[in-house]
Scaffold this motif. Structure first.
Motif, PDB file in Angstrom:
ATOM      1  N   ASN A  83      -6.822   3.770  -3.964  1.00 55.74           N
ATOM      2  CA  ASN A  83      -7.142   4.351  -3.245  1.00 55.74           C
ATOM      3  C   ASN A  83      -6.629   3.972  -1.750  1.00 55.74           C
ATOM      4  OD1 ASN A  83      -7.958   6.432  -4.553  1.00 55.74           O
ATOM      5  ND2 ASN A  83     -10.300   5.672  -4.714  1.00 55.74           N
ATOM      6  N   ALA A  84      -5.071   3.417  -1.275  1.00 56.51           N
ATOM      7  CA  ALA A  84      -4.293   2.683  -0.610  1.00 56.51           C
ATOM      8  C   ALA A  84      -4.015   3.804   0.277  1.00 56.51           C
ATOM      9  CB  ALA A  84      -4.135   1.978  -0.426  1.00 56.51           C
ATOM     10  N   LEU A  85      -4.518   4.467   2.427  1.00 53.73           N
ATOM     11  CA  LEU A  85      -4.096   5.521   2.388  1.00 53.73           C
ATOM     12  C   LEU A  85      -3.066   5.091   3.144  1.00 53.73           C
ATOM     13  CD1 LEU A  85      -5.640   7.963   3.642  1.00 53.73           C
ATOM     14  CD2 LEU A  85      -6.367   6.381   5.625  1.00 53.73           C
ATOM     15  N   SER A  86      -2.125   5.964   3.212  1.00 57.10           N
ATOM     16  CA  SER A  86      -0.581   5.140   3.317  1.00 57.10           C
ATOM     17  C   SER A  86      -0.262   6.026   4.338  1.00 57.10           C
ATOM     18  CB  SER A  86       0.013   6.299   2.395  1.00 57.10           C
ATOM     19  OG  SER A  86       0.279   8.048   2.035  1.00 57.10           O
ATOM     20  N   MET A  87       0.476   5.669   5.693  1.00 56.37           N
ATOM     21  CA  MET A  87       1.083   6.736   7.231  1.00 56.37           C
ATOM     22  C   MET A  87       0.267   7.715   6.417  1.00 56.37           C
ATOM     23  SD  MET A  87       4.103   6.660   8.919  1.00 56.37           S
ATOM     24  CE  MET A  87       4.384   5.177   9.219  1.00 56.37           C
ATOM     25  N   GLN A  88       1.057   9.109   5.648  1.00 62.33           N
ATOM     26  CA  GLN A  88       1.040  10.457   6.300  1.00 62.33           C
ATOM     27  C   GLN A  88      -0.777  10.740   5.462  1.00 62.33           C
ATOM     28  OE1 GLN A  88       3.483  10.717   2.629  1.00 62.33           O
ATOM     29  NE2 GLN A  88       5.219  11.629   3.978  1.00 62.33           N
ATOM     30  N   ALA A 128      -7.400 -16.530  -1.962  1.00 62.68           N
ATOM     31  CA  ALA A 128      -6.035 -15.706  -2.241  1.00 62.68           C
ATOM     32  C   ALA A 128      -6.205 -14.155  -2.727  1.00 62.68           C
ATOM     33  CB  ALA A 128      -5.252 -16.253  -3.492  1.00 62.68           C
ATOM     34  N   LYS A 129      -6.643 -13.584  -3.200  1.00 63.97           N
ATOM     35  CA  LYS A 129      -6.757 -12.111  -3.479  1.00 63.97           C
ATOM     36  C   LYS A 129      -7.210 -11.538  -2.720  1.00 63.97           C
ATOM     37  CE  LYS A 129      -7.495 -12.171  -8.567  1.00 63.97           C
ATOM     38  NZ  LYS A 129      -8.395 -12.134  -9.957  1.00 63.97           N
ATOM     39  N   GLU A 130      -8.767 -12.025  -1.656  1.00 69.67           N
ATOM     40  CA  GLU A 130      -8.736 -11.472  -0.140  1.00 69.67           C
ATOM     41  C   GLU A 130      -8.232 -11.316   0.796  1.00 69.67           C
ATOM     42  OE1 GLU A 130     -12.257 -10.246   0.366  1.00 69.67           O
ATOM     43  OE2 GLU A 130     -12.407 -10.506  -1.840  1.00 69.67           O
ATOM     44  N   ILE A 131      -7.268 -12.041   0.813  1.00 68.39           N
ATOM     45  CA  ILE A 131      -5.883 -12.426   2.095  1.00 68.39           C
ATOM     46  C   ILE A 131      -4.875 -11.547   1.488  1.00 68.39           C
ATOM     47  CG2 ILE A 131      -4.861 -13.789   2.973  1.00 68.39           C
ATOM     48  CD1 ILE A 131      -5.391 -16.287   2.753  1.00 68.39           C
ATOM     49  N   ILE A 132      -4.328 -11.208   0.506  1.00 72.85           N
ATOM     50  CA  ILE A 132      -3.780  -9.881  -0.364  1.00 72.85           C
ATOM     51  C   ILE A 132      -3.946  -8.785   0.040  1.00 72.85           C
ATOM     52  CG2 ILE A 132      -2.232  -9.500  -2.422  1.00 72.85           C
ATOM     53  CD1 ILE A 132      -2.287 -12.732  -2.926  1.00 72.85           C
ATOM     54  N   PHE A 133      -4.973  -8.600  -0.525  1.00 75.94           N
ATOM     55  CA  PHE A 133      -6.188  -6.916  -0.480  1.00 75.94           C
ATOM     56  C   PHE A 133      -5.841  -6.278   1.177  1.00 75.94           C
ATOM     57  CE2 PHE A 133      -8.165  -7.173  -4.550  1.00 75.94           C
ATOM     58  CZ  PHE A 133      -8.118  -6.216  -5.100  1.00 75.94           C
ATOM     59  N   GLY A 134      -5.895  -7.102   1.706  1.00 72.37           N
ATOM     60  CA  GLY A 134      -5.946  -6.865   3.148  1.00 72.37           C
ATOM     61  C   GLY A 134      -4.434  -6.364   3.897  1.00 72.37           C
ATOM     62  N   GLN A 135      -3.957  -8.137   3.828  1.00 69.96           N
ATOM     63  CA  GLN A 135      -2.429  -7.277   3.536  1.00 69.96           C
ATOM     64  C   GLN A 135      -1.892  -6.339   3.204  1.00 69.96           C
ATOM     65  OE1 GLN A 135      -1.075  -9.013   6.559  1.00 69.96           O
ATOM     66  NE2 GLN A 135      -3.181  -9.512   6.914  1.00 69.96           N
ATOM     67  N   LEU A 136      -1.719  -6.327   1.950  1.00 70.78           N
ATOM     68  CA  LEU A 136      -1.384  -5.053   1.445  1.00 70.78           C
ATOM     69  C   LEU A 136      -1.926  -3.666   1.632  1.00 70.78           C
ATOM     70  CD1 LEU A 136       0.465  -4.702  -1.091  1.00 70.78           C
ATOM     71  CD2 LEU A 136      -1.159  -5.423  -2.544  1.00 70.78           C
ATOM     72  N   ARG A 137      -2.878  -3.534   1.861  1.00 70.97           N
ATOM     73  CA  ARG A 137      -3.633  -2.356   2.580  1.00 70.97           C
ATOM     74  C   ARG A 137      -3.208  -1.847   4.150  1.00 70.97           C
ATOM     75  NH1 ARG A 137      -7.706  -0.324   0.184  1.00 70.97           N
ATOM     76  NH2 ARG A 137      -8.970  -1.219  -1.267  1.00 70.97           N
ATOM     77  N   LEU A 138      -2.954  -2.950   4.703  1.00 75.78           N
ATOM     78  CA  LEU A 138      -1.908  -2.899   6.115  1.00 75.78           C
ATOM     79  C   LEU A 138      -0.511  -2.005   6.175  1.00 75.78           C
ATOM     80  CD1 LEU A 138      -2.121  -3.261   9.199  1.00 75.78           C
ATOM     81  CD2 LEU A 138      -1.755  -5.267   8.673  1.00 75.78           C
ATOM     82  N   LEU A 143       3.649   2.927   5.873  1.00 76.64           N
ATOM     83  CA  LEU A 143       4.847   3.384   5.908  1.00 76.64           C
ATOM     84  C   LEU A 143       4.653   4.055   5.011  1.00 76.64           C
ATOM     85  CD1 LEU A 143       6.414   0.187   3.503  1.00 76.64           C
ATOM     86  CD2 LEU A 143       6.693   1.295   5.454  1.00 76.64           C
ATOM     87  N   THR A 144       5.595   5.348   5.025  1.00 80.40           N
ATOM     88  CA  THR A 144       5.113   6.782   4.410  1.00 80.40           C
ATOM     89  C   THR A 144       5.391   6.890   2.022  1.00 80.40           C
ATOM     90  OG1 THR A 144       7.807   7.306   3.952  1.00 80.40           O
ATOM     91  CG2 THR A 144       6.111   7.404   6.056  1.00 80.40           C
ATOM     92  N   ILE A 145       5.324   7.236   1.913  1.00 79.88           N
ATOM     93  CA  ILE A 145       5.479   7.194   0.864  1.00 79.88           C
ATOM     94  C   ILE A 145       6.950   7.609   0.328  1.00 79.88           C
ATOM     95  CG2 ILE A 145       4.784   8.606  -1.646  1.00 79.88           C
ATOM     96  CD1 ILE A 145       2.384   9.919  -0.532  1.00 79.88           C
ATOM     97  N   GLU A 146       7.484   7.973   0.703  1.00 84.44           N
ATOM     98  CA  GLU A 146       8.859   8.727   0.228  1.00 84.44           C
ATOM     99  C   GLU A 146       9.497   6.622   0.642  1.00 84.44           C
ATOM    100  OE1 GLU A 146       7.519  10.652   2.127  1.00 84.44           O
ATOM    101  OE2 GLU A 146       7.854  12.032   0.609  1.00 84.44           O
ATOM    102  N   GLN A 147       8.914   6.475   1.747  1.00 81.66           N
ATOM    103  CA  GLN A 147       9.405   4.543   2.248  1.00 81.66           C
ATOM    104  C   GLN A 147       8.938   4.108   0.637  1.00 81.66           C
ATOM    105  OE1 GLN A 147       7.903   3.866   5.370  1.00 81.66           O
ATOM    106  NE2 GLN A 147      10.200   4.913   6.829  1.00 81.66           N
TER     107      GLN A 147
END
Length: 551
Positions: A83-88, A128-138, A143-147
């Motif tokens: 449920n990560a929110l994309s640019m769209q 490390a998981k906490e850091i990765i989760f946050g940066q991955l959501r960012l 980015l858009t779904i196409e990208q």
């Protein structure tokens, strides 16, 4: 207490102190393996909280320093991002796997020593998981779904750019990122896939039709081209076949001619070589038979000589043995007479003397045997040396014969060469003589007229040589200061030109050396005043050129 005991005690105490110091220093020297980082903390330097070492080793001072190890083993963790929110504003699921580890860069190692020392691997993974989760959501939100779905390389690069700096702050670095699959709840990605599939299918159908059209056109062109090419190739084949047959006949004739010439040359060479080999074989056979007879005679002479010497030595040995036997026999008889005279008292002494005599006789026999054996060995050595000497002589004679034959062959080759040269020179001279003879005959036997003709043929070459001698003189301008006071009433300019002309060899003198009188327009020869005018056959040395005004 004796001084020796004191010194011994001091030495033992010193040795114990040295060994204790060495053991203490050895216990404080810490080594670091390749899969670990050695962290030294305490008093390690100004404005420095810890000193990190990867590989090698160092001393850890007691009381003021201590140490600990950190493992460099990579840690693989699963990041089930949902449920990560994309640019769209479309929520997507990005399940991924991250591999991280403690870095060996000096600055990052110091961060790890400050923040991860004494922490268990499980706690490090959670951090490390906490850091990765946050940066991955960012990253997903930017980015858009196409990208994300189509350009995976750029998506992974964005993840690395956002995640790695944050991991470096706690002493970790990103080793690998693996995105397994990307899905969304609204089936947007699936719809994109269906649209792309439909577009691909339609484009494929169009391409198939286009290719079928191109194929039909190409097939028709290929059939027409094939028909033309078949006809052309058939014609070329016929032409090539006829030309090949003609070349074959020419080549066969040439090869037959070459074979005939080669066979004739080979037969002639074979006959010559056969005759030479037969002659050489006969010469070698006669020489070998002569050497064999000489060697047999010498060996027979050596054998007779050795046999006579052995017979003489055997006779000498037999005579010596007989003399010794007679002497021993007489001595025994004398001992027996003494024994009979002195009866039983002298018997023991006689026996003693007899035994001594027998031993002496054995010694003499052994001496004789030694001398005979020595003479036999000397005879064998002499025979062996004579054999080696004869072998050396035979080898030397063979080498000398080989050198003689080589020299004879070289001499024959040189003689043949000079004979061929002499023959060629003789033929040239004979041809010249025949030509001169024919020239004299054509002049009705007048040799002087013939020499005049030969001289006239060479006259052009002589003039050419004279011209060659002066043609390279560069005379662009001649300035003559004439005062009018020349000798015999002439001017200096006239004298200069006359002297320059006289400096060249006159043609009349050159022709006169060969007894040839040139025409008047080429100049005249002045006669000597002391000789009669009727003398028409003047020698070349009796005339001198006259300087004419025309020159």
């Amino acid at each position: 207490m004796p001084a020796t005991t004191i010194w011994l005690f001091v030495i033992v105490a010193f040795v114990v102190l040295v060994l204790s110091t060495l053991m203490f220093l050895a216990s404080r020297y810490k080594r670091c393996s390749s899969d670990q980082i050695l962290v030294i903390y305490g008093r390690v330097g100004k404005n420095q909280s810890a000193r990190c070492i990867h590989g090698g080793g160092t001393f850890v001072w007691p009381l003021i320093q201590d140490y600990a190890y950190m493992s460099l083993t990579p840690m693989t963790m699963t990041i089930p991002l949902e449920n990560a929110l994309s640019m769209q504003n479309i929520r997507i699921n990005v399940p991924s796997t991250f591999t991280v580890g403690i870095s060996t860069e000096p600055a990052i190692m110091t961060n790890a020593a400050e923040r991860l020392l004494r922490i268990s691997p499980r706690e490090i993974e959670d951090m490390a998981k906490e850091i990765i989760f946050g940066q991955l959501r960012l990253t997903v939100a930017s980015l858009t779904i196409e990208q994300i779905n189509q350009d995976r390389e750029s998506f992974l690069e964005s993840i690395r750019k956002n995640v790695e700096p944050e991991l470096n702050k706690i002493g970790l670095y990103l080793i690998n990122v693996n995105i397994t699959d990307i899905t969304d709840g609204s089936t947007y990605i699936e719809s994109i896939g269906k649209k792309a599939a439909a577009e691909a299918i339609n484009a494929a159908k169009v391409d198939v039709a286009e290719q079928e059209k191109i194929g039909a056109i190409g097939e028709a062109q290929a059939v027409r081209e094939r028909t033309i090419r078949v006809a052309e190739n058939f014609a070329e084949s016929e032409k090539g076949q006829k030309k090949a047959e003609a070349d074959k006949r020419v080549f066969v004739r040439q090869q037959e001619t070459t074979a005939s010439v080669g066979e004739a040359e080979a037969d002639r060479e074979k006959n010559i070589r056969l005759a030479e080999n037969v002659a050489q074989a006969e010469k070698g056979q006669k020489k070998a038979e002569a050497d064999k007879r000489i060697f047999v005679q010498q060996q027979e002479a050596e054998a007779v000589k050795g046999e006579k010497q052995a017979v003489a030595e055997q006779r000498i040995y037999v005579q010596e043995q007989e003399a010794l036997a007679v002497g021993g026999e007489n001595k025994a008889k004398a001992d027996i007479a003494d024994a009979e005279a002195l009866l039983a008292i002298k018997r023991a002494e006689a026996l003693k003397k007899g035994e001594v005599a027998r031993r002496q006789a054995e010694v003499e026999i052994q001496k004789a045997q030694y001398l005979a054996e020595q003479q036999r060995l000397n005879a064998e050595i002499i025979v062996r040396q004579e054999t080696e000497k004869r072998k050396i002589e035979i080898d030397a004679e063979a080498e000398a014969e080989r050198l003689r034959r080589e020299a004879r062959g070289q001499a024959d080759a040189i003689l043949a060469k000079y004979e061929a040269e002499a023959k060629g020179i003789r033929q040239v001279l004979d041809s010249k003589a025949a030509g001169y003879n024919a020239l004299v005959k054509s002049c009705n036997g007048d040799a002087r007229a013939a020499s005049t003709l030969l001289m006239i043929e060479k006259l052009e070459e002589i003039v050419g040589r004279q011209v060659e001698a002066i043609k390279n003189l560069k005379i662009d301008k001649i300035t003559v200061w004439d005062t009018g006071g020349g000798d015999k009433g002439g001017s200096s300019t006239a004298n200069f030109l006359s002297g320059m002309i006289k400096a060249l060899p006159p043609l009349q003198e050159v022709a006169g050396m060969a007894g040839v009188q040139l025409p008047d327009y080429l100049g005249r020869m002045a006669e000597e005043s002391n000789q009669p005018a009727a003398n028409a056959t003047m020698t070349p040395n009796s005339v001198k050129p006259e300087t004419r005004s025309e020159q």
